[in-house]
Design an enzyme around this catalytic site. Sequence first.
Site, PDB file in Angstrom:
ATOM      1  N   ILE A  44     -24.073 -11.324  -1.238  1.00 34.21           N
ATOM      2  CA  ILE A  44     -24.685 -11.717   0.039  1.00 34.21           C
ATOM      3  C   ILE A  44     -25.256 -10.503   0.758  1.00 34.21           C
ATOM      4  O   ILE A  44     -26.358 -10.522   1.278  1.00 34.21           O
ATOM      5  CB  ILE A  44     -23.649 -12.427   0.942  1.00 34.21           C
ATOM      6  CG1 ILE A  44     -23.198 -13.745   0.313  1.00 34.21           C
ATOM      7  CG2 ILE A  44     -24.227 -12.686   2.323  1.00 34.21           C
ATOM      8  CD1 ILE A  44     -22.078 -14.429   1.074  1.00 34.21           C
ATOM      9  N   SER A  46     -24.642  -5.830   1.265  1.00 35.75           N
ATOM     10  CA  SER A  46     -23.935  -4.637   0.826  1.00 35.75           C
ATOM     11  C   SER A  46     -24.223  -3.495   1.771  1.00 35.75           C
ATOM     12  O   SER A  46     -25.191  -3.524   2.532  1.00 35.75           O
ATOM     13  CB  SER A  46     -24.345  -4.249  -0.599  1.00 35.75           C
ATOM     14  OG  SER A  46     -25.719  -3.935  -0.645  1.00 35.75           O
ATOM     15  N   GLY A  47     -23.365  -2.495   1.739  1.00 36.90           N
ATOM     16  CA  GLY A  47     -23.536  -1.344   2.614  1.00 36.90           C
ATOM     17  C   GLY A  47     -22.543  -0.264   2.274  1.00 36.90           C
ATOM     18  O   GLY A  47     -21.878  -0.303   1.238  1.00 36.90           O
ATOM     19  N   GLY A  48     -22.433   0.716   3.175  1.00 34.18           N
ATOM     20  CA  GLY A  48     -21.625   1.886   2.899  1.00 34.18           C
ATOM     21  C   GLY A  48     -20.148   1.588   2.705  1.00 34.18           C
ATOM     22  O   GLY A  48     -19.491   2.200   1.878  1.00 34.18           O
ATOM     23  N   VAL A  52     -20.350  -7.854   0.170  1.00 33.58           N
ATOM     24  CA  VAL A  52     -19.915  -9.201   0.498  1.00 33.58           C
ATOM     25  C   VAL A  52     -20.520 -10.157  -0.518  1.00 33.58           C
ATOM     26  O   VAL A  52     -21.731 -10.141  -0.760  1.00 33.58           O
ATOM     27  CB  VAL A  52     -20.329  -9.599   1.927  1.00 33.58           C
ATOM     28  CG1 VAL A  52     -19.812 -10.989   2.257  1.00 33.58           C
ATOM     29  CG2 VAL A  52     -19.788  -8.593   2.936  1.00 33.58           C
ATOM     30  N   LYS A  67     -15.382 -10.099   1.005  1.00 34.25           N
ATOM     31  CA  LYS A  67     -15.770  -8.724   1.294  1.00 34.25           C
ATOM     32  C   LYS A  67     -14.876  -7.787   0.492  1.00 34.25           C
ATOM     33  O   LYS A  67     -13.655  -7.822   0.609  1.00 34.25           O
ATOM     34  CB  LYS A  67     -15.647  -8.417   2.784  1.00 34.25           C
ATOM     35  CG  LYS A  67     -16.121  -7.012   3.144  1.00 34.25           C
ATOM     36  CD  LYS A  67     -16.195  -6.804   4.644  1.00 34.25           C
ATOM     37  CE  LYS A  67     -16.772  -5.438   4.975  1.00 34.25           C
ATOM     38  NZ  LYS A  67     -16.913  -5.214   6.425  1.00 34.25           N
ATOM     39  N   ASP A 161     -19.733  -2.360  17.513  1.00 34.69           N
ATOM     40  CA  ASP A 161     -21.134  -2.624  17.158  1.00 34.69           C
ATOM     41  C   ASP A 161     -21.539  -4.037  17.570  1.00 34.69           C
ATOM     42  O   ASP A 161     -22.129  -4.779  16.783  1.00 34.69           O
ATOM     43  CB  ASP A 161     -21.341  -2.423  15.651  1.00 34.69           C
ATOM     44  CG  ASP A 161     -22.816  -2.259  15.289  1.00 34.69           C
ATOM     45  OD1 ASP A 161     -23.609  -1.895  16.179  1.00 34.69           O
ATOM     46  OD2 ASP A 161     -23.169  -2.491  14.117  1.00 34.69           O
TER      47      ASP A 161
END
Length: 728
Positions: A44, A46-48, A52, A67, A161
Amino acid sequence: MRQCDLLVKIDAMADASSKNDFLEPPRQTGELGRLGPYRVLSIIGSGGMGRVFLAQDTRLQRDIALKVMNERFAATPNSRHRFLDEARAMAAIDSDYVVRIYEVGQHNQTPFMAMELLEGESLEDRNASKPKFSPSELIQLACQLCDGLAAAHARGIIHRDIKPANIWLEVPSGRPKILDFGLALAGAPAAQLTGRGSVVGTPGYLSPEQARNERLDDRSDLYSLGVVLFELCTGRLPFEEKVVPMMLIAIIAHQTPSPLDFNPNIPLPLAELIERMLSKEARDRPASAAELKQELLAVQESLLSESQAALRIVTDSEITKTGSSLNRAKSRPERVPLKWLASPVALSIIGGSFLTVLLVILGLKVLYPAVDIPATDNQGRSSAVAAPKSLPPLLPGQLAALQLQQARLLETEIGVGDLGEVTFDIVNQAVGREDDPVRLYADRPTLVACQLYLASQNGIRRDGYAMPLRRRPSQLPQPGKKTSCTIHFETATIPVGLYQAIVALETPRGSVIHEVALPLRLVPNLRSEPLDGYEIVRTWTGDGADTTVGKKSEKDLGVAKSLILAGTADDSADKQQLIFLKFDLRRIEGLEKRMRHVVLTLTLAEPSPQEMFAVRAYAVRDRIADDWKESGEGRLDLENASMVDGFGELDFLGTSKGDNTGGVLSGQVDSVRLFGAELDDAVRSAGDFLTLVFVAAHTPSKPLQFVAKESDPEKAPALALKLEAESL
């Protein structure tokens, strides 16, 4: 209906096609693999921090969002434990307005969270595509978000955030859900990078304390929520700067606009509450999410009362017009026709009465100038609270016990455009209660103001570079105690030169109680200014060279088009790829005496990770022979460069930091820079050749790559030298 492809929207996108080695092999068609009881179907986001996936719980036969922690972080026991501990705290949040966590665990040393799968859209998309919220809808939304934040804060979790992209609106209920606690879990700098450090969050929604990289509490999330409400009311952010450093300066130092400046139709009570949420100091905001909700409900009640009052006025008017209020009219005093009020007789009576009252008031003021007319409430009762304007002005001598001490600048030499910082203590030198100004003037709304001035060498003194700090009596120390303060100031409009940074402690009306002066030098901003007029020496100049060295690069990489960094100084040699640069300085006459300063520049190449990075530089000096080669016989390799295994034995020159989120730095010539006194000294004392070695300060998601001289000579690593003109 859209699925929750934005369920966890992470700003710094990573390569979604990376291998999923942590998964067990797929057992059915359509699977990426298995993670314990979960069938992993597709990615679904992605990141650092992690990825997910859309997954299916084989036990309950329901779709979920899974996740999974990034393998790089999962390899560190402390990171795993922290992820799991705080994820379990999140799972304990009991709120309909926070995304629900079904399970927290780890499988084969890989931590994961199983979360509910949502349908709907983000508040960001809703705000862009549909009619705006009414004030009532806006308040209802904010109250629900306050419930979600209050539940998280009760568990000690600060989101960090809050923004429209992290607020999901379910369908068909429209209920908001707070998403992406990734930054809360990270608990470390993760999003944007400035010249002096890093901050967590999305720039436009950062609280001032986030922008200053200070310790946060729950009220930081309330500021960000205030920005969201401001945006929903006005269609824009309070501050809209094009670059991150200027945005941080605006958030910290600029006056926050009122939402009424951009939309005068916002109800005044709602606008005033949003302004309070956007206060620079956390103490001036609502104390908690629960308290903010009560204030929102009070605003809602106020708006409802005004609406009902307006409805009654309209209704009464309509009844009078139709003549259906005859019975009620009999019980009222007979109304005086308006045309009589305009007659000469009426005007004479009204004018004479008004003049008489005015003369009486003026006479009382002349006879009794020290007597204040008491305020009264709407029932004519006297109020004991004096209006601030009725208080006599404070004099410096009355507050002389309050003094400034331990004042210092974070940096006494600042590049124009960078953010300055001065810290100081306010000390209460009163001996006892009898001469304690904090006690004697406890009824004052503001007791002192801390102001920053810059005085140039010609004696001209100016302010306006920072917001003054105003302090109530309750914010000041008791006798014998002190309180620490910090003022951040912007330098974008200050000419290069020498100054005195003057911190003044003043009365509310600007009279100086005490002040201290600190020397300050504004210099050209070597971080971003054009290098016009600099002497450029690149690695292709003369007998210069650039190469990658490491066990992973045992083949001859001296002729490669990229210079590659992998591993850190703390890693073993088999995990490191280091960059070595050699600069030939022989053509610069009188370098040691003529050089003012130097800037080392690199150009980031593709494919480099689109994230923050930091690179450390060291001077090798005489530890490697000056005649080393890039390739062929005598080339520099891991064996003859092995003395650099101990970085502590080298001369540390500094750390160059950058942010390549979105690929904004890739290909920009000389955009990665390093400068400072250590580099200046290394160049002055280098002799004919200078050899430098670079290592990553922390492990990026994939290796950093820089342009080598074999790829593009005009983007090759360089020393930019600012030289004095040669004497005749």
